[in-house]
Design a protein around this motif. Structure first.
Motif, short mmCIF file in Angstrom:
data_model
loop_
_atom_site.label_atom_id
_atom_site.label_comp_id
_atom_site.label_asym_id
_atom_site.label_seq_id
_atom_site.Cartn_x
_atom_site.Cartn_y
_atom_site.Cartn_z
N HIS A 127 0.86 -1.19 0.00
CA HIS A 127 0.00 0.00 0.00
C HIS A 127 0.90 1.24 0.00
CE1 HIS A 127 -3.54 -2.44 0.57
NE2 HIS A 127 -2.87 -3.10 1.50
N PRO A 128 1.63 1.44 -1.11
CA PRO A 128 2.64 2.50 -1.14
C PRO A 128 2.07 3.92 -1.03
CG PRO A 128 2.34 1.55 -3.32
CD PRO A 128 1.56 0.70 -2.37
N ASP A 129 0.78 4.09 -1.24
CA ASP A 129 0.20 5.43 -1.14
C ASP A 129 -0.43 5.69 0.23
OD1 ASP A 129 0.93 5.98 -3.77
OD2 ASP A 129 -0.91 5.09 -4.55
N THR A 130 -0.37 4.71 1.12
CA THR A 130 -0.93 4.85 2.46
C THR A 130 0.22 5.02 3.44
OG1 THR A 130 -2.75 3.37 1.85
CG2 THR A 130 -2.39 3.74 4.20
N ASP A 131 0.04 5.92 4.39
CA ASP A 131 1.04 6.07 5.45
C ASP A 131 0.64 5.21 6.63
OD1 ASP A 131 3.19 7.80 4.65
OD2 ASP A 131 1.68 9.38 4.47
N PHE A 132 1.64 4.63 7.28
CA PHE A 132 1.44 3.79 8.45
C PHE A 132 2.31 4.31 9.59
CE2 PHE A 132 0.28 1.11 4.91
CZ PHE A 132 -0.82 0.41 5.39
N GLU A 142 9.63 1.11 23.88
CA GLU A 142 8.86 1.12 22.63
C GLU A 142 9.69 1.64 21.48
OE1 GLU A 142 5.44 3.75 23.14
OE2 GLU A 142 6.51 5.35 22.14
N PHE A 143 9.21 1.34 20.29
CA PHE A 143 9.74 1.97 19.09
C PHE A 143 8.58 2.30 18.18
CE2 PHE A 143 9.51 -2.26 17.25
CZ PHE A 143 9.29 -2.03 15.90
N VAL A 144 8.82 3.26 17.29
CA VAL A 144 7.79 3.71 16.37
C VAL A 144 8.38 3.75 14.97
CG1 VAL A 144 6.24 5.62 15.74
CG2 VAL A 144 6.69 5.12 18.16
N LEU A 145 7.64 3.20 14.03
CA LEU A 145 7.97 3.35 12.62
C LEU A 145 6.88 4.21 12.00
CD1 LEU A 145 9.02 0.76 10.00
CD2 LEU A 145 7.11 2.26 9.56
N ASP A 146 7.27 5.33 11.41
CA ASP A 146 6.34 6.25 10.77
C ASP A 146 6.78 6.42 9.32
OD1 ASP A 146 4.86 8.47 9.87
OD2 ASP A 146 4.90 9.43 11.84
N THR A 147 5.96 5.93 8.40
CA THR A 147 6.36 5.98 6.99
C THR A 147 6.48 7.41 6.48
OG1 THR A 147 4.07 5.74 6.24
CG2 THR A 147 5.39 3.72 6.41
N ARG A 148 5.83 8.36 7.13
CA ARG A 148 5.98 9.76 6.71
C ARG A 148 7.42 10.21 6.93
NH1 ARG A 148 0.94 11.59 10.25
NH2 ARG A 148 2.26 10.39 11.66
N GLU A 149 8.05 9.75 8.02
CA GLU A 149 9.44 10.09 8.27
C GLU A 149 10.36 9.39 7.27
OE1 GLU A 149 10.12 9.05 12.36
OE2 GLU A 149 8.79 10.65 13.09
N GLU A 152 10.26 11.26 4.01
CA GLU A 152 11.02 12.50 4.07
C GLU A 152 12.52 12.24 3.89
OE1 GLU A 152 11.90 15.82 7.45
OE2 GLU A 152 9.81 15.19 7.21
N VAL A 153 13.02 11.22 4.55
CA VAL A 153 14.44 10.88 4.45
C VAL A 153 14.79 10.36 3.05
CG1 VAL A 153 16.22 9.27 5.28
CG2 VAL A 153 14.73 10.45 6.91
N GLY A 155 13.33 11.02 0.23
CA GLY A 155 13.22 12.04 -0.81
C GLY A 155 12.64 11.55 -2.12
N GLY A 156 11.56 10.82 -2.09
CA GLY A 156 10.91 10.41 -3.32
C GLY A 156 11.18 8.97 -3.74
N VAL A 157 12.09 8.28 -3.09
CA VAL A 157 12.33 6.87 -3.40
C VAL A 157 11.14 6.09 -2.83
CG1 VAL A 157 13.81 4.86 -3.05
CG2 VAL A 157 14.83 7.14 -3.33
N PRO A 158 10.44 5.31 -3.66
CA PRO A 158 9.25 4.60 -3.19
C PRO A 158 9.57 3.56 -2.11
CG PRO A 158 9.36 4.62 -5.60
CD PRO A 158 10.68 5.14 -5.08
N LEU A 159 8.61 3.41 -1.18
CA LEU A 159 8.79 2.45 -0.09
C LEU A 159 8.74 1.00 -0.58
CD1 LEU A 159 6.60 4.15 2.67
CD2 LEU A 159 9.07 4.30 2.34
N ASP A 160 8.19 0.78 -1.77
CA ASP A 160 8.14 -0.59 -2.29
C ASP A 160 9.35 -0.96 -3.14
OD1 ASP A 160 7.42 1.03 -4.41
OD2 ASP A 160 5.63 -0.10 -4.94
N THR A 161 10.35 -0.08 -3.18
CA THR A 161 11.62 -0.41 -3.83
C THR A 161 12.24 -1.57 -3.04
OG1 THR A 161 11.91 1.88 -4.50
CG2 THR A 161 13.89 0.50 -4.46
N PRO A 162 12.76 -2.61 -3.72
CA PRO A 162 13.26 -3.79 -3.00
C PRO A 162 14.25 -3.49 -1.87
CG PRO A 162 13.11 -4.29 -5.32
CD PRO A 162 12.80 -2.82 -5.18
#
Length: 185
Positions: A127-132, A142-149, A152-153, A155-162
């Protein structure tokens, strides 16, 4: 019945993406003193009317046209309540939905968490267009993973890149281990 909590997470989060959510927040929190394991899945999707909320726990009710039953929420509710826990769903049209399942952490009938790291990674990648926002808590750690962060890091490289998908999986796996020292299975 689903055999792992992670499969319930996958099912309910998929409901969120089908409901048009642009943000899905998933929290899995173990509290050993209270002997609870709490799962919260909150989205900003289309939400449901009070009538739909009243029916959502019925396995023979679904808004999907591809099948005649909706078993995910009823299974999650049953799994939580069978451990002496609870289940609650709140929703508002145009605002979103929140599912909260509380399990008895040490109860013999509590299903295992399963491979939650792979589940979260799959949700992000497929779901590359949804933020989690995924929060994993074990007592006071605890730890947190925020796809918005991540976006940002990257810079446009898709999250579904291998390479990115592999990094996300490693990040989730390593941080879970650091947070619970392998105690929550």
């Amino acid at each position: 019945m689903m055999t792992e909590i992670s499969l319930n997470v996958l099912d309910v989060a998929e409901n969120s993406t089908r409901a048009g959510a642009s943000l899905v927040e998933i929290t899995l929190a173990a509290d050993t003193k209270a002997d609870t394991l709490t799962l919260i899945i909150k989205d900003n999707g289309c939400g449901m009317t009070p009538e739909q909320v009243a029916h959502v726990e019925d396995p023979f009710y679904t808004t999907r046209t591809t099948r005649k039953v909706g078993l995910g929420v009823p299974f999650l509710k049953q799994a939580a309540e069978s451990t002496g826990g609870s289940f609650k769903i709140t929703s508002e049209p145009g605002v979103g939905t929140t599912d909260t399942a509380v399990f008895g952490l040490s109860h013999i009938d509590r299903m295992p968490v399963g491979d939650i790291s792979t589940t979260i990674q799959n949700l992000i990648v497929f779901h590359p267009d949804t933020d989690f926002v995924y929060t994993y808590r074990y007592d006071d750690r605890e730890f947190v993973l925020d796809t918005r962060e991540f976006r940002e890091v990257l810079g446009g490289v898709p999250l579904d890149t291998p390479d990115v998908a592999q990094y996300i999986k490693e990040y989730l796996t390593e941080n879970k281990q650091e947070t619970d020292s392998g105690k929550l299975v």
